[in-house]
Write a protein that holds these residues in place. Structure first.
Motif, PDB file in Angstrom:
ATOM      1  N   SER A 119       0.825  -1.209   0.000  1.00 29.50           N
ATOM      2  CA  SER A 119       0.000   0.000   0.000  1.00 29.50           C
ATOM      3  C   SER A 119       0.857   1.256   0.000  1.00 29.50           C
ATOM      4  N   PHE A 120       1.938   1.250   0.782  1.00 25.34           N
ATOM      5  CA  PHE A 120       2.818   2.421   0.805  1.00 25.34           C
ATOM      6  C   PHE A 120       3.529   2.609  -0.538  1.00 25.34           C
ATOM      7  N   PHE A 121       3.882   1.508  -1.184  1.00 27.36           N
ATOM      8  CA  PHE A 121       4.463   1.615  -2.530  1.00 27.36           C
ATOM      9  C   PHE A 121       3.434   2.181  -3.499  1.00 27.36           C
ATOM     10  N   SER A 122       2.177   1.734  -3.370  1.00 27.56           N
ATOM     11  CA  SER A 122       1.091   2.254  -4.210  1.00 27.56           C
ATOM     12  C   SER A 122       0.907   3.750  -3.990  1.00 27.56           C
ATOM     13  N   CYS A 123       1.047   4.207  -2.740  1.00 30.41           N
ATOM     14  CA  CYS A 123       0.930   5.642  -2.438  1.00 30.41           C
ATOM     15  C   CYS A 123       2.008   6.433  -3.160  1.00 30.41           C
TER      16      CYS A 123
END
Length: 276
Positions: free
Chosen positions: A158-162
């Protein structure tokens, strides 16, 4: 208070390059103006009016229904999950409203990029914080090691997606930045259908609908349907971005329904009235 009717801009030759993202919407672009001019545009009709209103109204509705939005007195789950869900329901509309309202600000591309990043961050919060309760429910009966591994994989992804969402350089890059949470939800749905993962059976139709509706809205936006067939005829209303805005509001409602059922299911497990 009256506002002088502006001179609308035409797509060709008048609209700044960073606002030329739909060549089939030909007219009714707001003039480039200051903060007050952007706010004053709420008082007349232009080609962003529908986009602003469709995402400005949901936060007021959510705040109005907040006391009954979830069965608060029945929830006995991880304490942060219901509040993350409320945040995920609010976040996309706030960023999107600010983006569409102030995108014609006279500070140009710099402010536009900041507004767009804010919009993308709001969508990211909705996509990932909105998915976390359903991932938690699906893995609630897993052995602890597998459960924490799955949750940590989701959080790291999710943080990579952000990062990809707020740094994307094109509309397609922005769409693909949300591929991870979409695929993760798809995997969770498959595991739940196959009985490997759990969760409320009542949540399943809503889990499916939230992504089907969102994908349809995204596809219409990507292909500029219907305005590509009739350029200039849908400048004020019913163009692809307007339709997408309405569909993602409905998709968020389906997400809310799925999360509500899953939170109640987790609570029933904790009360001993439901079993893995």
């Amino acid at each position: 208070m009256s506002v002088e009717k502006p001179r609308f801009l035409k797509f060709r030759h008048e609209v700044p390059a960073h606002l030329r993202f739909n060549k089939y919407v030909l007219y009714y672009y707001r003039p480039i103006t200051d903060w007050w001019g952007c706010l004053a545009s709420l008082l007349y009709i232009h080609n962003e009016t529908v986009n602003i209103l469709t995402h400005a109204l949901p936060p007021f509705i959510i705040f109005y229904y907040l006391p009954t939005m979830l069965p608060w007195d029945q929830l006995d789950t991880i304490p942060i999950l219901p509040y993350l869900h409320v945040i995920s329901c609010l976040s996309p509309w706030i960023g999107s409203t600010l983006y569409h309202l102030f995108m014609s600000h006279n500070s140009g591309l710099t402010t536009y990029k900041q507004l767009l990043a804010m919009d993308m961050f709001g969508i990211w919060v909705a996509q990932n914080c909105g998915t976390l309760p359903c991932v938690t429910a699906a893995t609630y009966c897993f052995p602890p090691a597998w459960r924490y591994f799955t949750l940590m994989t989701f959080v790291i992804g999710s943080f990579f997606s952000c990062y990809k969402a707020v740094t994307a350089k094109s509309p397609w890059q922005r769409r693909f930045s949300f591929l991870f949470p979409f695929l993760f939800r798809l995997i969770i749905v498959i595991l739940r259908v196959s009985k490997i993962a759990r969760g409320s059976p009542k949540a399943m139709p809503h889990l499916l609908l939230q992504d089907v509706v969102a994908v349809v809205g995204g596809a219409l936006g990507a292909w500029n349907i219907p305005e590509r067939w009739y350029p200039g005829q849908f400048d004020l209303c019913l163009n692809s971005h307007n339709i997408m805005h309405v569909l993602v509001v409905y998709a968020a409602y389906e997400m809310h329904q799925a999360v509500s059922y899953d939170l109640l299911w987790i609570s029933a497990l904790n009360h001993g009235t439901q079993h893995c």
